[in-house]
Design a protein around this motif. Structure first.
Motif, PDB file in Angstrom:
ATOM      1  N   THR A 179      -1.161 -26.889   1.337  1.00 49.45           N
ATOM      2  CA  THR A 179      -0.999 -25.357   1.089  1.00 49.45           C
ATOM      3  C   THR A 179      -2.630 -24.302   0.419  1.00 49.45           C
ATOM      4  O   THR A 179      -3.162 -25.570   0.172  1.00 49.45           O
ATOM      5  N   SER A 180      -2.505 -23.702   0.714  1.00 51.74           N
ATOM      6  CA  SER A 180      -3.787 -22.989   0.055  1.00 51.74           C
ATOM      7  C   SER A 180      -3.435 -21.512  -1.096  1.00 51.74           C
ATOM      8  O   SER A 180      -4.201 -20.976  -1.309  1.00 51.74           O
ATOM      9  N   ASP A 181      -2.466 -21.914  -0.849  1.00 52.46           N
ATOM     10  CA  ASP A 181      -2.010 -20.925  -1.788  1.00 52.46           C
ATOM     11  C   ASP A 181      -0.568 -20.787  -2.835  1.00 52.46           C
ATOM     12  O   ASP A 181       0.078 -20.391  -2.806  1.00 52.46           O
ATOM     13  N   ALA A 226      -7.310 -16.660  -2.028  1.00 51.28           N
ATOM     14  CA  ALA A 226      -5.894 -17.579  -1.457  1.00 51.28           C
ATOM     15  C   ALA A 226      -5.322 -16.696  -0.839  1.00 51.28           C
ATOM     16  O   ALA A 226      -4.396 -17.585   0.589  1.00 51.28           O
ATOM     17  N   ALA A 282      -6.374 -17.237   3.232  1.00 56.34           N
ATOM     18  CA  ALA A 282      -6.107 -17.958   3.715  1.00 56.34           C
ATOM     19  C   ALA A 282      -4.235 -18.434   4.331  1.00 56.34           C
ATOM     20  O   ALA A 282      -4.795 -19.094   5.406  1.00 56.34           O
ATOM     21  N   ASN A 341     -12.896 -30.656  -0.909  1.00 59.65           N
ATOM     22  CA  ASN A 341     -11.080 -30.602  -0.664  1.00 59.65           C
ATOM     23  C   ASN A 341     -11.431 -31.273   1.285  1.00 59.65           C
ATOM     24  O   ASN A 341     -10.318 -30.939   1.963  1.00 59.65           O
ATOM     25  N   ASN A 377      -4.366 -23.667  -6.593  1.00 55.09           N
ATOM     26  CA  ASN A 377      -3.899 -23.061  -4.809  1.00 55.09           C
ATOM     27  C   ASN A 377      -3.605 -23.960  -3.791  1.00 55.09           C
ATOM     28  O   ASN A 377      -3.133 -24.232  -3.149  1.00 55.09           O
ATOM     29  N   ILE A 378      -4.375 -24.890  -3.724  1.00 51.67           N
ATOM     30  CA  ILE A 378      -5.340 -25.856  -2.962  1.00 51.67           C
ATOM     31  C   ILE A 378      -4.533 -27.154  -3.214  1.00 51.67           C
ATOM     32  O   ILE A 378      -5.094 -28.307  -3.799  1.00 51.67           O
ATOM     33  N   LEU A 388      -8.953 -24.369   5.486  1.00 48.26           N
ATOM     34  CA  LEU A 388      -9.440 -25.177   3.979  1.00 48.26           C
ATOM     35  C   LEU A 388     -10.419 -24.975   3.467  1.00 48.26           C
ATOM     36  O   LEU A 388     -10.815 -24.882   2.468  1.00 48.26           O
ATOM     37  N   MET A 418     -12.126 -22.308   3.222  1.00 50.68           N
ATOM     38  CA  MET A 418     -12.476 -21.218   1.733  1.00 50.68           C
ATOM     39  C   MET A 418     -12.741 -21.837   0.764  1.00 50.68           C
ATOM     40  O   MET A 418     -13.559 -20.546   0.121  1.00 50.68           O
TER      41      MET A 418
END
Length: 393
Positions: free
Chosen positions: A87-89, A29, A32, A113, A74-75, A19, A22
């Motif tokens: 979550t990263s998506d 996303a 990742a 992050n 996304n994050i 994360l 990214m």
């Protein structure tokens, strides 16, 4: 006093690194998500527990969610009674970041992050502890707060932050190394800082009712901005886009699983206020503020559990109670000129919000039938489940 560090699992360390990487390197996303997804996870989005065996804190019931924060569409992270997931998506896939059952997270505030502050309990009956992470939530360093356990925190930067108890407000300018008490009016029950100089406070009057006051000099002086009569004054909450555009929720009485409340809004730093919601109830009695004809300014049923304000137009509210067994949802998209209660409630008795734009938001819900994370992309009109846990009892 002691220093407390969490035990890392390989998976939690991996997701924290990915994360952070990214955000730093601009990895997509999708890439990742593919990296952090478990081997058994299908390519399509899931609505179950994503194969995660989350560890709840001892004597705190089954695993359930208590906090949520998204830094972008996304994050994001969600945390509960012993664990934190990420979550990263946009919630399609989730991975455990912290999963030892040793910390029960009541609030988290990530500034980046990687860097964030959390309030967490080390036991079901213990007071909150303030902790800091610099690796996305995989491990934490204890920050001493003296004899006080904060009920709520608010950090304006990594160094400047505030800690709130039922009666007092404390400030740090060095990331928690030291704290000083902020002067607030007597009987203050809620304070929200918009900057180091500008803040708002809710005061309960000894003779009944509320006062809302503001400061423009960091608490050195306070000026009255709003008064509201109320048969019961149990406090409230303050939300806002900036020091001029502010929402204040005031609670009335409670009874028969009902709570009376009102929501007031100002767009000119308190020179004028509008009562947007007035929810009187048979069990809770009249709502705080001027008498409003029943049904005229109705908000979501139950007691407000959270509010999210995006810019100067959009504001969202969740409300519920144990008896309702459904989180109710309401919104305004025109700065409080009109208010709508939507028929898009989800099963549960508490909902926490995190909106990243006026249209896109996330909600962590806890209920008798389990916890879940939901997403909307149409201003709350429809909520789609992204993650689910079984019954918390």
């Amino acid at each position: 006093m002691r220093r407390m560090m969490s035990t890392l699992t390989a998976a939690a360390l991996l997701v924290g690194t990915l994360l952070s990487g990214m955000a730093a390197s601009g990895t997509s996303a999708e890439a990742a998500a593919a990296s952090v997804g478990t081997a058994s996870a299908p390519a399509a989005c899931r609505t179950d527990d994503h194969g995660l065996k989350l560890v709840p804190m001892k004597d705190s019931g089954g695993a359930h969610l208590q906090s949520i924060q998204f830094l972008s569409a996304n994050i994001g992270r969600a945390a509960g009674n012993g664990f934190m997931i990420g979550t990263s998506d946009g919630g399609c896939h989730w991975q455990a970041i912290y999963n030892t059952g040793k910390l029960s997270f009541s609030q988290m505030q990530f500034l980046t992050n990687s860097v964030g502050y959390v309030l967490a309990r080390t036991g079901a009956e213990k007071q909150n502890t303030l902790l800091k992470t610099t690796n996305g939530g995989s491990s934490y360093t204890w920050i001493p707060t003296g004899q006080y356990g904060f009920d709520r925190i608010q950090f304006l930067s990594e160094n400047v932050g505030y800690g709130f108890t039922h009666q007092f407000t404390f400030k740090t300018t060095n990331g928690g190394k030291s704290w000083t008490k902020v002067t607030t009016p007597p009987n203050t029950r809620y304070v929200q800082f918009m900057s180091q100089d500008k803040a708002w406070a809710i005061i309960v009057k000894a003779t009944g009712g509320y006062e809302v006051m503001k400061t423009v000099d960091g608490g050195a002086t306070w000026a009255l901005s709003l008064t509201a009569k109320s048969e019961a004054n149990y406090g409230g909450a303050i939300y806002g886009a900036d020091s001029s555009d502010v929402w204040v929720i005031l609670y009335g009485g409670s009874g028969m699983s009902q709570t009376s409340y009102s929501a007031f809004h100002t767009t000119d730093a308190g020179a004028h206020w509008k009562q947007v919601i007035s929810n009187s109830s048979a069990g809770g009695g009249p709502a705080p503020g001027p008498d409003i004809p029943p049904g005229t300014l109705t908000g979501p049923a139950g007691k407000p559990t959270d509010m999210a304000v995006i810019g100067h137009s959009a504001a969202y509210m969740t409300a519920s109670s144990g008896a309702l067994e459904q989180v109710q949802f309401g919104r305004t998209l025109d700065g409080g000129k009109t208010w709508s209660n939507l028929p898009s409630g989800v099963p549960g008795f508490e909902g926490k919000l995190s909106f990243v734009s006026a249209a896109t938001g996330y909600m962590a819900v806890t209920g008798w039938m389990g916890s879940g994370v939901y997403k909307t992309t149409d201003n709350g009109t429809k909520w789609t489940k992204l993650f689910g846990l079984p019954d918390a009892n």
